[in-house]
Design a protein around this motif. Structure first.
Motif, short mmCIF file in Angstrom:
data_model
loop_
_atom_site.label_atom_id
_atom_site.label_comp_id
_atom_site.label_asym_id
_atom_site.label_seq_id
_atom_site.Cartn_x
_atom_site.Cartn_y
_atom_site.Cartn_z
N PHE A 11 -6.57 9.04 1.83
CA PHE A 11 -6.59 7.81 2.62
C PHE A 11 -5.22 7.51 3.24
O PHE A 11 -5.14 6.95 4.33
N GLU A 68 -3.79 -12.24 -13.07
CA GLU A 68 -4.24 -10.86 -12.87
C GLU A 68 -3.19 -10.15 -12.03
O GLU A 68 -2.95 -10.55 -10.89
N PRO A 119 -11.38 -0.71 -11.05
CA PRO A 119 -12.53 -0.87 -11.94
C PRO A 119 -13.51 -1.91 -11.41
O PRO A 119 -13.10 -2.88 -10.76
N HIS A 123 -15.27 2.92 -12.22
CA HIS A 123 -14.33 2.83 -11.11
C HIS A 123 -15.01 3.14 -9.78
O HIS A 123 -15.81 4.07 -9.70
N GLN A 128 -5.59 11.25 -7.59
CA GLN A 128 -4.36 11.36 -6.79
C GLN A 128 -4.70 11.85 -5.38
O GLN A 128 -4.12 11.39 -4.39
N HIS A 168 -5.88 9.00 -3.07
CA HIS A 168 -4.83 8.24 -2.39
C HIS A 168 -4.18 9.06 -1.28
O HIS A 168 -3.86 8.53 -0.22
N PHE A 191 -9.60 0.99 -4.85
CA PHE A 191 -9.89 1.99 -5.89
C PHE A 191 -9.54 1.32 -7.21
O PHE A 191 -8.37 1.26 -7.59
N TYR A 203 -8.99 0.60 1.84
CA TYR A 203 -9.86 1.05 0.75
C TYR A 203 -9.39 0.39 -0.54
O TYR A 203 -8.22 0.01 -0.67
N THR A 207 -4.97 1.52 4.51
CA THR A 207 -4.17 0.67 3.63
C THR A 207 -4.93 0.45 2.32
O THR A 207 -6.11 0.10 2.34
N TYR A 208 -4.23 0.68 1.22
CA TYR A 208 -4.82 0.48 -0.11
C TYR A 208 -4.75 -1.00 -0.45
O TYR A 208 -3.68 -1.60 -0.41
N VAL A 209 -5.88 -1.59 -0.75
CA VAL A 209 -5.93 -3.01 -1.13
C VAL A 209 -6.47 -3.12 -2.55
O VAL A 209 -7.54 -2.59 -2.85
N GLN A 210 -5.71 -3.78 -3.41
CA GLN A 210 -6.20 -4.00 -4.76
C GLN A 210 -6.89 -5.36 -4.79
O GLN A 210 -6.24 -6.40 -4.85
N THR A 211 -8.20 -5.32 -4.73
CA THR A 211 -8.99 -6.55 -4.68
C THR A 211 -9.15 -7.11 -6.10
O THR A 211 -9.05 -6.37 -7.06
N PRO A 212 -9.37 -8.43 -6.20
CA PRO A 212 -9.35 -9.04 -7.54
C PRO A 212 -10.56 -8.66 -8.38
O PRO A 212 -11.65 -8.45 -7.86
N SER A 242 0.83 -1.21 0.00
CA SER A 242 0.00 0.00 0.00
C SER A 242 0.86 1.26 0.00
O SER A 242 0.58 2.22 -0.73
#
Lengths: 527, 527
Positions: free
Chosen positions: B205, A302, B287, B304, B199, B202, B285, B283, B211-216, A195
């Motif tokens: 947060f 991915e 598509p 998004h 921007q 980000h 962010f 969080y 913590t930024y989480v890139q979920t699948p 992150s």
């Protein structure tokens, strides 16, 4: 000493809970009531004191990083229990709230903590608690502070089947419980560092005046490498219901959602180029997809790419930008996650700190491909038997062992190799004057190999058309890409960085499936 | 006055070009040579002066925002020509480099600009140029500075078929040339503001410790609303080649990439919850996808979402966070893109500045759903014929006209409506004590309607199971989601914000297809 402190805490704790209740009116109380939650008061007190300031929640990291002035302050800690050590009438509870690798030690005892026995009976590893108490200097080693609890609320008990009871689990096992594994030290630390790297990515490009462009993931025109792409469709999955063309033998894609076949993109580069040729400097940062049937620890179906694209720029501008970028985000991540990096450096890879020091402090090496080939040939000649691919000459697509020797053994730092043979590189890369090479570069880093691939793009219309023909691509599929070369074409260049590889590199993570929350790979689409 | 200045400029210009060449050795020259570009010198001079400092490229925005000290400085401007006005031996060239809405005026003339006639013959709208010259106070209105060019390099000419020759084009036409439309004022401005909002998202947060989480995006377990999901597959598209099950009648998904049917996700929320229950505040962010057959100006197939999820939080914490978030990013975007906002406020929607002032300065309204219903019933009773849906009562899913009346006419500001009837909301929302409502909230904003949907999540295992049964969902499909309620469950809450709607709202953009680089919709998958 301890018991005296506990006495004080008890009084203070009572006041705090009362104050807490007194102050919880208005909107907050309304919220609780509307949300249907009973007021959560851990114990009732018969001692009525003057209301003190109610402690707001303190994050564990904030507490641990506080200066000495916090000692004796009232705090409210909320988090999950990692471990409990009981000593008859005294318990040490390690609580982690995710804000840092380190938890904080909550000390509870029969004398100072309300309903001690009843509360402790409900608390085990994995439980969620809210502990109210006072900060004290820690008696144990490794931490400055601990919290002496006046009251502990059990927010959520933990079922005995909780799979993270033991202290150590294999990373492989943790992948099977990816919905819980961020509660472990290793995966939690990777997630925080990831992150920090991602947020620093946006900060870096914002500082450099780049515009963030979110390029589309669903594409109909991405012809390159179509064999390894995922198809996206809303056509029915029942054979009998599938629309057929006039012959009755093939699917009728005119009935599909987009009226034609559509795929998940393998790169945002071409779309990013269109925006660079309007806004100057842009970048994408999003998922890309590869339907490779690959079960290695270096590939995901991915994954995430950062793809900057810069107008009025050449290959050396790209190397400059990429080097600044990598140094910036690693520096930022180390600054923001010192505990996590200390963990990686002590328990995962003792050489990591030194490697990252070199990365952020020393200039990256830059070496033309032809020079790299010469270096490799000289080295291989010493003992060809040591190499799986001893045959290296101009035109060789460097194998992993070659890349790693360059960056790990020879230069011992990140290396840009540039000006590759045009035969082994993509159609959009700019031909150099020598007729043999293109203005392309790969950044090789120790332990990973290729981290970045970049190039100056072919901005000359006729040359680009020629290269497309050579690659068997149809101009009509790329009309819009060619338009960029018709209308005010400019030299431009960019690169792509595999974000999960960066995460692996920075956190000394061996398997890329641990560098992302929920990995996707052949046969793997859980959660 | 002008000619005197031009004389000075000429000398300075010559020196600069020479200096430029002298200093272009080393790596830079190497790059050019390797990349095969001829040295780009616009004219040869016979006047040899002492080399002055070579001007590095100045971005247009930097120039326009400079203080007076920049007057008489040498500059190098690179960008695309928006307009050319010729007056015999004098030309005014408006050049835009994407760094700001405003371009800079380059003044060229026969006396002061090398090869004036030849160069100008090659420059038209859309061409890319690099102009070297001196900053002067602008003689025209609207701009402080202009550049008096000593030399102009034509970097890339523009074909006559360039579709952006005219000054104004319909947004609909621009959608057909989405690869070029960022070169227009409107789309360029939207793209810059979108980037600033992203921007700032980000940054917000990060500042709040999230913590930024890139979920699948590819999911096999996302059962909710499966009817509107895109299928993701690597099975062959030829009917004859499709693998079939034993009956021979249906597709055999065990042969597909993931060994089972897979889809593009409609939300990252459930995955984000797993990380919130480990790391505290997270969080996403990224598509999300909706295969709705909808051709409205408010829907996209690929859009998004920003989805924060906060542990140890309730519905009011979510409203607090969402309000801080929206205010922060709008404030930041206005600060970073003043020219773009001036453009929207003067040429797109004159009421926008006042609306955004209210947004950032005044507290959002908060009103329970039941109160909103009462307000609406009282208003509708005055004249039911004005309403398309005059029947409003507890249980009504508010229509757009209802939402817009509340936010645009009644409160005239953003409004959180909260505690909706449980029947019209999702299974994961927490039941309130009244047995009739759930702890859910929608943020309604003027001109858009719903911008945010949020809720406190049902953290009680038995209640969640009950709600899943009511919704016809199988426990085994959500075993990992239910695990969060078994192992240290905590009150937690989150929200989802449609990012393109935010972009529309902030930029007064009517059609959501203009708020994203390359929109995806039924039948629309170009570029």
């Amino acid at each position: 000493m301890r018991s005296q402190a506990l006495g004080c805490r008890l009084m203070l704790g009572c006041q705090l809970v009362l104050a807490c209740r007194a102050l919880s009116g208005g909107a907050r109380l309304g919220a609780r009531r509307l949300a249907g939650a009973a007021p959560r008061v851990a114990f009732m007190s018969t001692t009525v004191g003057a209301p003190a300031a109610a402690p707001r929640r303190t994050m564990v990291r904030t507490l641990l990083e506080s200066d000495e002035a916090i000692v004796s302050s009232p705090v409210l800690i909320k988090g999950w229990v990692r471990t409990v050590r009981d000593q008859k009438t005294l318990s040490f509870i390690n609580v982690n709230d995710g804000s840092s690798l380190e938890g904080v030690q909550i000390v509870a005892d029969a004398e100072g903590t309300a309903d001690y026995a009843a509360v402790m009976a409900r608390i085990g590893t994995g439980a969620a608690i809210a502990a109210t108490g006072t900060v004290a200097r820690s008696q144990g080693k490794g931490q400055l502070y601990e919290v002496q609890a006046s009251s502990i609320e059990v927010v959520g008990e933990c079922d005995d089947s909780f799979p993270l009871q033991k202290k150590r689990h294999s990373l492989e096992f943790l992948r099977s419980i990816a919905h819980l594994r961020a509660r472990t030290n290793t995966i939690g630390a990777i997630a925080r560092v990831r992150s920090a790297l991602a947020q620093a990515t946006h900060a870096f490009f914002a500082n450099e005046g780049f515009t963030y462009v979110q390029t589309p993931l669903i594409t109909a025109s991405d012809c390159e490498g179509a064999g390894e792409m995922f198809r996206v469709s809303t056509l029915p999955a029942q054979l009998s219901a599938m629309p057929r063309d006039e012959s009755g033998k093939e699917l009728d894609f005119s009935k599909d959602f987009f009226g034609k076949p559509a795929f998940l993109t393998v790169s945002g580069q071409l779309a990013a180029e269109t925006y660079a040729c309007a806004l100057g400097s842009v970048y994408t940062f999003g998922p890309t997809f590869r339907a490779e049937n690959s079960q290695t620890n270096r590939h995901l179906a991915e994954f995430h790419m950062i793809e900057p694209e810069i107008a009025f720029a050449d290959l050396f501008d790209v190397m400059d930008n990429a080097e600044r970028y990598v140094k910036y985000v690693v520096r930022e991540a180390r600054e923001r996650c010192p505990g996590d990096f200390a963990f990686f450096g002590s328990l995962v890879d003792k050489e990591l700190p030194a490697r990252l020091d070199v990365l952020v402090n020393e200039p990256f090496e830059r070496v033309p491909y032809t020079t790299a080939i010469e270096l490799l040939r000289a080295e291989i000649a010493k003992d060809p038997s040591k190499w799986e691919f001893p045959q290296v000459e101009f035109g060789t697509d460097l194998a992993s062992e070659h890349e790693r020797w360059l960056t790990e053994s020879h230069f011992r730092k990140p290396v840009f190799v540039y000006n590759y043979p045009r035969e082994i590189k993509s159609f959009y890369m700019r031909d150099n004057e020598d007729g043999k090479t293109v203005a392309a570069t790969d950044l090789l880093v120790p332990g990973i190999g290729e981290l970045i691939g970049g190039s100056q793009r072919e901005e000359r219309l006729e040359q680009l058309k020629l290269k497309m023909r050579e690659s068997g691509l149809k101009e009509e599929d790329y009309w819009w890409y060619l338009d960029l070369r018709r209308f005010g074409t400019v030299p431009h260049a960019g690169y792509g960085l595999g974000f999960e590889r960066l995460v692996c590199y920075v956190t000394a993570t061996a398997n890329i499936r641990d560098a992302i929350a929920f990995p996707r790979f052949p046969g793997g689409c859980e959660f």
